[in-house]
Design a protein around this motif. Structure first.
Motif, PDB file in Angstrom:
ATOM      1  N   LYS A 181      -5.679   5.672   1.418  1.00 27.37           N
ATOM      2  CA  LYS A 181      -6.685   5.309   0.420  1.00 27.37           C
ATOM      3  C   LYS A 181      -6.206   4.186  -0.494  1.00 27.37           C
ATOM      4  O   LYS A 181      -6.894   3.811  -1.442  1.00 27.37           O
ATOM      5  N   ASP A 182      -5.041   3.668  -0.222  1.00 28.85           N
ATOM      6  CA  ASP A 182      -4.466   2.585  -1.025  1.00 28.85           C
ATOM      7  C   ASP A 182      -3.649   1.705  -0.091  1.00 28.85           C
ATOM      8  O   ASP A 182      -2.426   1.764  -0.078  1.00 28.85           O
ATOM      9  N   HIS A 183      -4.346   0.897   0.721  1.00 32.23           N
ATOM     10  CA  HIS A 183      -3.665   0.171   1.783  1.00 32.23           C
ATOM     11  C   HIS A 183      -3.979  -1.317   1.739  1.00 32.23           C
ATOM     12  O   HIS A 183      -5.017  -1.736   1.251  1.00 32.23           O
ATOM     13  N   GLY A 237       0.814  -1.202   0.000  1.00 29.62           N
ATOM     14  CA  GLY A 237       0.000   0.000   0.000  1.00 29.62           C
ATOM     15  C   GLY A 237       0.851   1.256   0.000  1.00 29.62           C
ATOM     16  O   GLY A 237       2.021   1.248   0.402  1.00 29.62           O
ATOM     17  N   ARG A 292       2.069  -2.502  -4.414  1.00 40.29           N
ATOM     18  CA  ARG A 292       0.633  -2.747  -4.491  1.00 40.29           C
ATOM     19  C   ARG A 292       0.138  -3.373  -3.191  1.00 40.29           C
ATOM     20  O   ARG A 292       0.817  -4.185  -2.562  1.00 40.29           O
TER      21      ARG A 292
END
Length: 409
Positions: free
Chosen positions: A147-149, A143, A185
């Motif tokens: 908001k991207d974890h 992450g 990612r």
């Protein structure tokens, strides 16, 4: 209750709305509790000489909190539960009903909702755990922000105790050498599912809700689907290991990752300290990574003892040596016989960073200037070439340990 210490905290400026309901142990050093924005709500109990509470921390807002020898970085919010020998690096939120035992590390902005149990668990920045989760003996990375974890869905469990009564079962989501760069990612583990440790899951992987994952997935960006077992009943002989080579491999990769993380905590994290409290926080981080390494080696040793018993059971069944299963046991036992010397060698070698590490450390130290409080932002702002340099350094550490065991690198 130590009334004098509570009075002293109030005079310092710590917010204690109902002092009569708060317990401060005799061993707690109140100098290690900041008065800046710290609130201890009703039912808070603090014990342990290592207790550290940095500015902006709030304990017990929802239900009582017991914190024993915990180190809480800036902005830590523990809403309710029991927390022991755990390091929170800052801006962490943990819901009520938490049960967090010794050896845990929650790096910046790692969070958990209500009723979550952890032990010997390491969560990299941004990792989020849902509710009603048991996630012991795990490391999770991945992450790039809130908001991207990486996330673990509610009602998830890591199965970390085997029918052979061992805990050589650590599981790793992502990895250390890339994960510390905070540019990978995320991993998503779907709710009402589980992992049967030990396994490794690559960055970008997703498990479907309700899946039980029993095998490693080392390819990135995969959707993993695993159902429950088909109904049946077969004979089972207790004490026999069917895939000891896989257990050894997963454990060695996990431990080598912890050694790489130890190096990161030893040489990189101290560069991001700005006062004695932040230094104490990093010191706690270093102590806990040692606890994690010691625990995994202890569990690996216990697995080796049980594997010897498993070999004897097989020999009795096979009436002599020669079976493939016995041969695999012997190979694994031979590798385990070298484990102590390999780990001792690693400890000695990692006292210095080596040429690759020195180059990366110099770059960090030269450019950090006024960003010491923004570890996450600084690391994420590194040029790609510098991130690769750091990952290569850490990967080399892992590879050397793995290679000494004769495993594939």
């Amino acid at each position: 209750m130590n009334i004098k210490k509570i009075d002293a905290l109030l005079k310092k400026g710590v917010n204690i709305p109902n002092p009569a309901t708060v317990f401060i142990g005799d061993d707690v050093d109140i100098e290690r509790i900041s008065p800046e924005g710290v609130t201890l709500f009703s039912g808070t109990k603090l014990t342990g000489a290592q207790t550290l509470i940095m500015p902006g921390s709030v304990l017990g807002y929802e239900t009582p909190v017991t914190a024993e020898n915990c180190l809480m970085g800036p902005g830590t919010k523990l809403h309710g539960g029991y927390f022991q020998d755990t390091v929170f690096m800052g801006d962490n939120v943990f819901g009520s009903g938490g049960h967090v035992r010794k050896g845990c590390i929650l790096e910046e902005q790692a969070n958990a909702a209500h009723t979550v149990g952890l032990k010997q668990t390491i969560l990299f920045p941004f990792v989020t755990l849902g509710s009603l989760i048991n996630f012991c003996d795990c490391l999770m990375a991945g992450g790039t922000g809130r908001k991207d974890h990486s996330e673990v869905g509610s009602s998830f469990i890591h199965f970390n105790y085997t029918p052979n009564q061992d805990k050589a079962t650590p599981s790793m989501m992502g990895n250390v050498y890339q994960g510390v760069m905070l540019n990978q990612r995320p991993v998503f583990l779907g709710g009402q599912g589980g992992l049967v440790g030990p396994v490794r899951i690559a960055f970008g992987c997703i498990s479907a809700a309700g899946s039980i994952i029993r095998n490693s997935e080392l390819r990135c960006d995969r959707l993993i689907m695993g159902g429950t077992m088909r109904s049946g009943s077969v004979q089972w002989r207790p004490g026999i290991y069917t895939r000891p080579d896989r257990i050894l491999t997963e454990n060695i990769y996990y431990i080598s990752g912890l050694y790489a993380l130890k190096v990161w905590y030893r040489f990189i994290r101290p560069l991001f300290t700005w006062d004695w409290m932040s230094q104490a926080l990093v010191s706690g981080l270093q102590k806990n990574i040692d606890l994690c390494i010691q625990e995994r080696i202890k569990r690996l040793d216990a697995f080796g003892d049980k594997l010897k018993q498993s070999k004897q059971i097989l020999l009795q069944r096979e009436k002599g040596q020669g079976s493939q299963a016995v041969a695999v046991h012997e190979i694994v036992l031979e590798k385990l016989s070298r484990a102590s010397s390999i780990f001792d060698q690693a400890e000695n070698e990692l006292k210095t960073p080596g040429p690759d590490g020195e180059q990366f450390i110099r770059h960090i130290d030269t450019n950090i200037s006024h960003n010491k409080k923004d570890y996450v932002g600084f690391i994420q702002g590194l040029d790609e070439s510098i991130s690769i340099m750091g990952s290569t350094w850490l990967k080399g550490i892992e590879d050397r340990i793995v290679g000494l065991f004769g495993l594939d690198v």
